[in-house]
Design a protein around this motif. Structure first.
Motif, PDB file in Angstrom:
ATOM      1  N   GLY A  69      -3.844 -38.797 109.678  1.00  3.31           N
ATOM      2  CA  GLY A  69      -3.536 -39.395 110.973  1.00  3.31           C
ATOM      3  C   GLY A  69      -4.671 -40.220 111.535  1.00  3.31           C
ATOM      4  O   GLY A  69      -5.256 -41.069 110.858  1.00  3.31           O
ATOM      5  N   THR A  83      -3.917 -35.133 113.517  1.00  2.51           N
ATOM      6  CA  THR A  83      -3.585 -35.178 112.102  1.00  2.51           C
ATOM      7  C   THR A  83      -2.565 -34.112 111.725  1.00  2.51           C
ATOM      8  O   THR A  83      -2.414 -33.101 112.402  1.00  2.51           O
ATOM      9  N   GLY A  90      -3.522 -42.618 109.064  1.00  4.55           N
ATOM     10  CA  GLY A  90      -2.815 -43.528 109.944  1.00  4.55           C
ATOM     11  C   GLY A  90      -3.402 -44.926 109.855  1.00  4.55           C
ATOM     12  O   GLY A  90      -4.456 -45.147 109.256  1.00  4.55           O
ATOM     13  N   ASN A 153       1.839 -41.209 108.944  1.00  6.69           N
ATOM     14  CA  ASN A 153       2.610 -40.560 110.001  1.00  6.69           C
ATOM     15  C   ASN A 153       2.130 -40.926 111.396  1.00  6.69           C
ATOM     16  O   ASN A 153       2.561 -40.325 112.372  1.00  6.69           O
ATOM     17  N   ALA A 154       1.203 -41.891 111.530  1.00  9.76           N
ATOM     18  CA  ALA A 154       0.694 -42.263 112.845  1.00  9.76           C
ATOM     19  C   ALA A 154       0.033 -43.627 112.752  1.00  9.76           C
ATOM     20  O   ALA A 154      -0.454 -44.021 111.697  1.00  9.76           O
ATOM     21  N   TRP A 155       0.031 -44.345 113.886  1.00 12.15           N
ATOM     22  CA  TRP A 155      -0.708 -45.607 113.924  1.00 12.15           C
ATOM     23  C   TRP A 155      -1.121 -45.912 115.354  1.00 12.15           C
ATOM     24  O   TRP A 155      -0.594 -45.344 116.299  1.00 12.15           O
ATOM     25  N   LEU A 165      -1.000 -45.372 121.036  1.00 13.00           N
ATOM     26  CA  LEU A 165      -0.891 -44.450 119.910  1.00 13.00           C
ATOM     27  C   LEU A 165       0.580 -44.208 119.616  1.00 13.00           C
ATOM     28  O   LEU A 165       1.377 -43.941 120.530  1.00 13.00           O
ATOM     29  N   HIS A 166       0.960 -44.300 118.338  1.00 12.43           N
ATOM     30  CA  HIS A 166       2.304 -43.951 117.889  1.00 12.43           C
ATOM     31  C   HIS A 166       2.151 -42.708 117.026  1.00 12.43           C
ATOM     32  O   HIS A 166       1.520 -42.749 115.975  1.00 12.43           O
ATOM     33  N   ILE A 167       2.729 -41.620 117.485  1.00  8.72           N
ATOM     34  CA  ILE A 167       2.488 -40.351 116.815  1.00  8.72           C
ATOM     35  C   ILE A 167       3.665 -39.425 117.112  1.00  8.72           C
ATOM     36  O   ILE A 167       4.295 -39.520 118.174  1.00  8.72           O
ATOM     37  N   MET A 174       8.941 -39.783 117.004  1.00 11.03           N
ATOM     38  CA  MET A 174       7.821 -40.662 117.345  1.00 11.03           C
ATOM     39  C   MET A 174       7.778 -40.926 118.843  1.00 11.03           C
ATOM     40  O   MET A 174       8.800 -41.080 119.504  1.00 11.03           O
TER      41      MET A 174
END
Length: 906
Positions: A69, A83, A90, A153-155, A165-167, A174
């Motif tokens: 992540g 994470t 990520g 799984n994240a960016w 944050l995209h998580i 999401m």
């Protein structure tokens, strides 16, 4: 290269999996549980992170891609690993502030981002579907599938002064979290239009003639455009973080084509905690008002905010933009009267206004502080308030002032009733007058300010602490400063500490300082001079601090002793009569002291490395005992006075290991070490002609009960402090004794005189010292046969040894060590035969070696003592050059044997 314009939030990676059928023996429940646990952990971290940036003023300093992540670093020095184990790292996306070009994990893409939301108010953030990224196409106004595959799984997307944050949330769905990357970043703005909507019909008209007008907008000329008041069209916006200064930004209304409405948007703070105006909102809420700009004229106002659709004028929908960035959906409307509607406006009749609008509500009660009033009628172009006649005198006396429609009311005017005249100029150019009855609100709640926190350690009754009041008094106006006649220290926290001097009870207020019987609160200026709160010529604006002196009795309103200490808020309320002027909020931490806050090791005691050394003495029942009196003493305050007089006791268990290697304890608090000679204790070991100290170190703690506090009306709580564990080392009173022979002040081997066979005793002082000395503690004594022969009370010596501080032990003598010592202590001289010492020490013989019937016992003893007089110790049978080691053996009152030696030579 073709430049593709995409949305502001771009790129990243979702966990993408392919479906299929497989067979396995593995139980995946544990894996699922672990992922759920990690998602819950991410939720907790995000909650903490958002709290820091929205209310704590922190901001993001760095975003990093890590295995599983992202890692987010914050300005306060903390960092968060967001994470999920076993997933790829990520992605971090940065949009260049100048060019708008998008980079993914540090690599430029050639794509450029646009900003804003869709016309429907939806986010233009990219999303993942079927394993591919979908981006918003600004040209087609729709999302399109790209050639970019998603992974991870994240960016995170960073643009300007914020990062998104995209998580996944705890449900695996999401989510987007917007955070600032600088202390001045705006991450979110919420504003739901309730006034800027269709149907509001902002009134307008042209003045038919010149008008002389005393209001803020000044005189009117014939044909001038007059627009109905826009103060009734105030919207409310809430920003995140709350500390963001919306009023300092450029605010515009823009349509879907990016065209700005011909208005100026003004943001002023809406502080729910205070009626006084502030430069920055304390709660993150702002009032938004609009003003027509200079391009609006009587010829275009009807159509300036419309757009023809199928030949019909329809209101344009706008979004609110901050510094050019669209922050809301397209839902705001500026609705003005049509030309036909404007011609139907009628003049406002006199006395039709009977109340004012305060904070959006009709009423006649004016709050304390500064308030902007308004009239309800929409067709009013300008208005102002004026006090006339007797009411003008009453307002002046009360300190009430007006400026247009703004009224400032000091706390001294609370509760008064008076009439005011409202002058209104409507859009037709007509002036009307209206009399309204105004009620000044009572001061039930005063505007509050916070000052520096105060820490109080409850040590003793009658103690004082100082509150730094800063500029809270300096900011009072002259009327307030001269009107305040009373202050009270109160709090609404019932578990807070109550302190009285007997005149007050804990039931009145949880924290009390009695002012009736003592000067409990003293106010001081910058020079530390006392300011008289009730003096005839008082001016409280010089006050800088308050010194609080607590009472002689401590009581607490707490229902449980567990609630008596902690963090609380004291409110110092300043009053003018019965009206509150200002409330000063003081964060207070009340805590129990530690042992080290009150006591320290006595510098005169034998302390070294947290070990106290003391001498064993004989107590009742011939048991060994020690004294710990005064080894800890009270610390002193700034005036040199002892902080506490509470005595120290040693009630903690004493632990040690006996000479058989067994752990043992002693719980006898009154006679500490008093039972250590029992068979169970085994600290003294029998040896020839005496005992040996086999165990000499013990561990214990010191404690003191410093005061009692009554709580819950009848229960008593005892404030007690306890030291950390320390070591006590016990020793014989003669341990450490040594023999020293001086020659011209220097230490050398003892010299046996060739003519007299004597080792001379100590004579002289300092650098002139000569002869043999016994050193014990801080004292030295001359060593001679008179001192070492049979009991001779006339030659007893006193020594300062490490036992009870300052106590002197009397040393008496005995010729040999057989049997019980003839008196308190015994000393015996001999030669160390194991080292081939030469010669013989001759001594007086004890009286019990002669028979009393011989008739000459007294004569022989006297002759022996005369022969071995005070000229020193006699060593006979030596040839020149021969020597050895002289041994003095000590037997204390407990029978413990110790020795001291010195080399000698003839």
């Amino acid at each position: 290269m073709n430049k593709k314009f995409l949305s502001a939030i771009l790129f990243g990676a979702l966990m993408v999996t392919s479906t299929g059928t497989f067979v396995s023996c593995k139980d995946y429940d544990d894996d699922i549980d672990e992922i759920n646990k990690e998602l819950t952990d991410i939720k907790s971290k995000l909650s903490d992170l958002e709290s820091k940036v929205t209310t704590g003023g922190a901001y993001v300093t760095k975003i990093e891609s890590v295995e599983g992540g992202l890692k987010v670093s914050v300005s306060d020095g903390t960092s968060y690993n967001l994470t999920i184990a076993g997933t790829p790292a990520g992605s971090t996306v940065v949009i260049d502030k100048t060019t708008g070009e998008i980079s993914i994990d540090g690599t430029p893409t050639g794509f450029f981002a646009t900003t804003g939301t869709t016309p429907q108010g939806e986010s233009t953030a990219p999303y993942v579907k079927d394993g591919f990224w979908y981006f918003y196409d600004d040209a087609t106004k729709a999302f399109v599938k790209s050639e970019y595959k998603a992974s991870g799984n994240a960016w995170a997307v960073q643009k300007g002064d914020s990062v998104v944050l995209h998580i996944p949330n705890e449900a695996g769905v999401m989510q987007e979290i917007t955070l600032p990357t600088s202390s001045s970043a705006l991450t979110a703005l919420n504003a739901t239009p309730s006034k800027w909507t269709s149907g509001k019909n902002i009134a307008w008209s042209k003045a038919g003639a010149d008008v002389t007008w005393a209001g803020k907008k000044g005189n009117v000329t014939a044909g001038q455009l007059l627009i109905g008041q826009l103060s009734n069209l105030v919207e409310v916006a809430e920003v995140s973080p709350k500390s963001y200064d919306l009023g300092a930004q450029e605010l515009t209304l823009v349509d879907v084509e990016g065209k700005a409405a011909p208005v100026k948007v003004v943001a002023t703070p809406q502080d729910a905690e205070s009626t006084a105006p502030r430069a920055v909102s304390m709660n993150g809420k702002w009032n938004l008002s609009i003003e027509m700009n200079e391009t609006i004229t009587a010829d275009n106002i009807a159509t300036a905010f419309t757009k023809k659709e199928n030949g019909v004028d329809r209101n344009v929908k706008y979004a609110l933009a901050v510094n050019g960035t669209v922050m809301t959906g397209y839902a705001f409307v500026i609705d003005t009267q049509t030309d036909a509607e404007s011609k139907t406006n009628k003049a406002l009749s006199d006395k039709s206004i009977t109340s004012v609008v305060i904070d959006g509500e009709d009423g006649n009660t004016v709050p304390l502080g500064t308030t902007i009033l308004a009239v309800k009628e929409d067709n009013v172009y300008d208005s102002y308030i004026k006090f006339e006649g007797l009411d003008a005198s009453k307002a002046e006396k009360a300190g009430i002032t007006v400026d247009g429609m703004t009224m400032t009311v000091p706390a001294t005017a609370a509760g008064q009733d008076l009439e005011a005249t409202i002058y209104a100029l409507d859009v037709t150019g007509h002036i009307s007058t209206h009399t309204v009855a105004l009620n000044i609100a009572s001061a039930t709640e005063a505007p509050s300010e916070s000052v520096s926190p105060v820490d109080i350690k409850i040590i003793k009754t009658g103690q004082s602490f100082t509150i730094d009041l800063g500029d809270t008094f300096a900011n009072l106006d002259a009327n307030q400063a001269l009107s305040i006649n009373k202050s009270a220290l109160t709090t609404n926290n019932k578990d807070f500490f109550a302190l009285t001097d007997g005149a007050l009870g804990a039931q009145n207020a949880p924290y009390e300082v009695c002012l009736a019987n003592s000067n409990g609160i003293v106010y001081k200026n910058e020079k530390d001079e006392e300011v008289d709160l009730n003096g005839a010529s008082k001016d409280l604006r010089s006050i800088k601090k308050a010194v609080i002196t607590l009472g002689s009795v401590y009581k607490s309103g707490a229902e449980s002793s567990a609630n008596m200490f902690g963090s609380f808020t004291l409110t110092l309320t300043l009053k003018a009569g019965e009206n509150a002027v200002k409330a000063i909020e003081i964060p207070v931490t009340v805590e129990e002291p530690a042992f080290g806050d009150l006591y320290e090791q006595n510098e005169y005691a034998a302390w070294a490395d947290n070990t106290y050394t003391t001498a064993l003495v004989k107590a009742a029942g011939n048991k060994p005992s020690i004294s710990l009196e005064n080894i800890f003493v009270s610390k002193k305050d700034a005036n040199g006075t002892a902080i506490t007089s509470a005595s120290v006791s040693y009630t903690e268990k004493v632990t040690y290991t006996d000479y058989d290697g067994k752990a043992a304890e002693n719980e006898n608090a009154t006679t500490l070490f008093g039972d250590l000679s029992t068979s169970d204790a085994k600290i003294l070991k029998n040896v020839d002609n005496g005992k040996e100290l086999a165990v000499n170190t013990f561990k214990t703690k010191a404690s003191a009960e410093i005061l009692e506090i009554e709580y819950n009306t009848s229960s008593t709580y005892k404030v007690k402090v306890t030291s950390s564990e320390f070591t006590v080392k016990a020793k014989s009173v003669f341990e450490g004794a040594s023999l020293v022979y001086y020659k011209a002040g220097a230490s050398v081997d003892a010299i046996v005189n060739t003519e007299t066979d004597m080792i001379a005793p100590l004579t002289g002082a300092a650098e002139k010292r000569n002869g043999l000395a016994l050193k014990l503690g801080d004292s030295e004594m001359a060593v001679n046969f008179a001192n070492l022969s049979a009991d001779n009370a006339a030659t007893d010596q006193n020594y300062n040894v490490q036992g009870k501080l300052g106590q002197k032990f009397t040393v008496t003598k005995q010729a040999n060590l057989s049997g019980t010592p003839a008196s308190t202590y015994a000393i015996y001289a001999s030669l160390d035969e194991s080292e081939n010492s030469f010669g013989t020490v001759t001594m007086g013989t004890p009286a019990d070696k002669y028979t009393t019937t011989s008739g000459d016992a007294t004569k022989k003893q006297a002759a022996q003592q005369a022969e071995n007089n005070a000229t020193g110790i006699k060593v006979t049978g030596l040839e020149e050059g021969q020597g050895g080691t002289l041994v003095l053996t000590f037997k204390d009152e407990l029978g413990i044997i110790t020795t001291a030696t010195v080399k000698y030579k003839k």
